[in-house]
Design an enzyme around this catalytic site. Sequence first.
Site, short mmCIF file in Angstrom:
data_model
loop_
_atom_site.label_atom_id
_atom_site.label_comp_id
_atom_site.label_asym_id
_atom_site.label_seq_id
_atom_site.Cartn_x
_atom_site.Cartn_y
_atom_site.Cartn_z
N GLY A 142 0.82 -1.21 0.00
CA GLY A 142 0.00 0.00 0.00
C GLY A 142 0.85 1.25 0.00
O GLY A 142 2.08 1.20 0.17
N PRO A 143 0.24 2.40 -0.18
CA PRO A 143 0.98 3.67 -0.21
C PRO A 143 1.56 4.02 1.15
O PRO A 143 1.14 3.47 2.18
CB PRO A 143 -0.08 4.68 -0.66
CG PRO A 143 -1.38 4.06 -0.29
CD PRO A 143 -1.20 2.59 -0.41
N PRO A 144 2.50 4.98 1.19
CA PRO A 144 3.12 5.36 2.47
C PRO A 144 2.12 6.06 3.39
O PRO A 144 1.16 6.69 2.94
CB PRO A 144 4.24 6.34 2.05
CG PRO A 144 4.41 6.15 0.59
CD PRO A 144 3.10 5.68 0.05
N GLY A 145 2.37 5.91 4.69
CA GLY A 145 1.62 6.69 5.67
C GLY A 145 0.26 6.15 6.03
O GLY A 145 -0.54 6.85 6.63
N GLY A 159 -0.12 3.21 7.76
CA GLY A 159 -0.04 2.45 9.00
C GLY A 159 0.34 0.99 8.84
O GLY A 159 0.00 0.16 9.69
N LYS A 160 1.06 0.66 7.76
CA LYS A 160 1.46 -0.74 7.55
C LYS A 160 2.40 -1.22 8.66
O LYS A 160 2.22 -2.30 9.23
CB LYS A 160 2.15 -0.89 6.19
CG LYS A 160 1.28 -0.54 5.00
CD LYS A 160 1.97 -0.80 3.69
CE LYS A 160 3.23 0.03 3.51
NZ LYS A 160 2.97 1.47 3.44
N THR A 161 3.40 -0.41 8.97
CA THR A 161 4.40 -0.80 9.97
C THR A 161 3.80 -0.83 11.37
O THR A 161 4.01 -1.77 12.15
CB THR A 161 5.59 0.17 9.93
OG1 THR A 161 6.11 0.20 8.60
CG2 THR A 161 6.68 -0.28 10.88
N SER A 194 -3.23 2.75 -18.37
CA SER A 194 -4.55 3.16 -17.87
C SER A 194 -4.98 4.53 -18.38
O SER A 194 -6.13 4.93 -18.18
CB SER A 194 -4.57 3.13 -16.35
OG SER A 194 -3.66 4.07 -15.82
N LYS A 254 -7.38 5.06 -7.10
CA LYS A 254 -7.75 6.07 -8.09
C LYS A 254 -9.07 6.75 -7.74
O LYS A 254 -9.20 7.98 -7.84
CB LYS A 254 -7.84 5.41 -9.47
CG LYS A 254 -6.51 4.95 -10.03
CD LYS A 254 -6.70 4.24 -11.35
CE LYS A 254 -5.36 3.76 -11.92
NZ LYS A 254 -5.52 3.01 -13.18
#
Length: 794
Positions: free
Chosen positions: A378-381, A383-385, A701, A744
């Site tokens: 997923g994109p940064p920021g 909350g993955k970590t 796309s 998107k």
Amino acid sequence: MFLNSGEDEMEFMPIIPLNEEDTSVDDQPIPDELPILALRNTVLFPGVVIPITVGRDKSIKAVTEAYKSDKLVGVIAQKDSTIEEPTPVDLESIGTVAKIVKLIKMPDGGTTVIIQGKKRFKLVQITSEEPYFKAKISLLEETKMVADTGFDAMISSIKDLASQIVGLSPNLPSEAAIILKNIENPSFLIHFVSSNLNCDLKQKQQLLEINEIKERGELLMNLMHTELQYAELKNKVTNKTRAELDKQQREYFLQQQMKAIKDELGGENAAEVKEMMKKAESKKWTVAAKEMFNKSIEKLERMHPSTPDYSIIYNHLDLLLDLPWEEYTADTYDLKKAKKILDKDHYSMDKIKERILEYLAVLKLKGDMKSPILCFIGPPGIGKTSLGKSIAAAINRKYVRVSLGGLHDESEIRGHRKTYIGAMPGRIIQSIRKTKSSNPVMILDEIDKIGSDHRGDPSSAMLEVLDPEQNHAFYDNYLELEYDLSKILFIATANNINNIQPALRDRLEIIDLSGYAIEEKIEIAKQHLIPKQKQMHGLKENSFKMNDTVVEKIITDYTRESGVRELDRVLASIMRYQAKELVVRGKLKATITAPDVEKILGKSKFNNEIYKMANMPGVAVGLAWTYVGGDILFIEAQICEGKGELKLTGNLGNVMKESASTAYSWIQANAKKAGIDSSLFATNNIHIHIPEGAVPKDGPSAGITMMTALTSAFTGRKIKPYLAMTGEITLRGQVLPVGGIKEKVLAAKRSGIKEIIMCWQNEKDVEEINPKFIAGIQFHYVKTMLQVLDIALV
């Protein structure tokens, strides 16, 4: 051979030989009556010089009296050496007249005398017993030897036998053999050898009593043969035993010497070794680890701390002791509690939470299960970590994070060989050592940003770490042992799945995390970000409020991201301003309003009116997916007089350039259907540009967006305002599905888009999005490009 001699407490002293037995030189007359000195454990022979330690009172008086007068004394052996105070009947009948050469008073009160044998005598009668023995004697004359070849051979044999005995006796000096060879007088030779022979006292007395010198020599030879046989046997037994014990004794003595040397040089490692061995006693580890520890600790004991290898072995042992070989934390299988913790720490993310709860449920039912290798994409920021930390808390495991971003050396994963200077274990083993548990939750952060160069490919090394069929025997080069990683719950995070090596991606269970909708961001800000920033800036929880409208304005006007990092920074700016106001003015407004936000942060950075301004022929709005989430992009098409050339600018990739060519070819082939004058293609050039030329762009796309922009430019028809589109095109006019739909769509929502055109096959992706997050957006699902033109052009 050499025996101790003496009268009382005899000492081991060398026997002093004389070169010749020549009594004729000494013409001192021998009286018929002499003081008698009784010897307990030796026999004195004529010509031989021996030292005697005198201890008995009678003996001391006899020696002292004789030394004052003519220095002559009769020396005679006791029949029984154990008798302390002998009587006349305890004395032998044959003895030797001796001359006292030297009398020495010892510091302890004892007396030592050196006496030389003169002539044999026979004890006739004891005349006095007090204060010492005194007796009448009769001298015995030696028979004169005539020249005899047999006698000479006997003397030579005695010398040879004596030399052999000396050679076989380790306690005798080698000089004794030289002394024997230099004795020329046969009688003295026999007496000297007899005196030093290691035989019974009775046998020596028997030798002294024989009158015939030849007969005395024959008996001596018999005794010497016995002695030689005994010496040979003893030497054989000694050598055999020594062969068996020498190695053990040598090692033992060397170890003792080494220990003494280390103590002298500074044996400060003894305490360290002892402490390590004490730790090892209570350590739970594998058989292989225990064997390696025992071998290495033995090496360490023999080494001095100043040697280079000492620190290498010490650090390796320290790692062995620190690793939690068979130490595991107990998992908590309370699903309700786990869900509560996950919901408290993270808003939304329902798919991931369900997956974790499923894993816990299986673990609770089965009792044992190989941990899955999860990968959050997923994109940064978003909350993955931090989600990994919440998972660890939910199942009561320890948490450790391994940052893989920019890693380019395979040794960072597998470790360096410990012989290298500065060698260390790999990141995996180091992390396990830090957590003190063999089943932590391990976050492999930014796994898509692992590099590779001439030092190796770390992503290939990760294959063993992340394969459930292999990682039970992970081999670290520094550790030099296999370590079980199968109980670890690995969670990888990445922004772009395409950058992960295919073989590594195959081992991961991919879970897609899309960006947050505005509604989700509002809740995250209220529940997590604002309280956190208030605490960090020293502001009380209830010092002021921010309603949902103000938070939404901050999100839409000052941030444009998939995650919440920029939102967190903007909120920090507001908190710093509020902290300053509190310090300067002493109080704060109860509520922050929209004008207050503009005052603090300035004018809005992002304005949705740009879509009204862009409402002119040839300009279309597309939707793009990037590793930081979804985004919108403008596609501009401009025609001018020329020869029908197509020009593309804006830092486009090959796939995007091909999409533009495909769109242009389709328009040329279907000009009539699109309402375009076909003569325009030959007399006009077409230029397609995508702004923000510094940013690389690629992918299929934007196909329908470029086709729509070209048609708008050629027909002069405007495109609907607040309309965006995404989809791949074919030469036959079909619209194909694309990926990243959620990102998107959420990007379109953030940007104020009200209508979106996409392929009919992407409808299922839109249905996965929470309807309230995309409320107000109208979706158009199309199959052909003509349908796109009908909807987009006005």
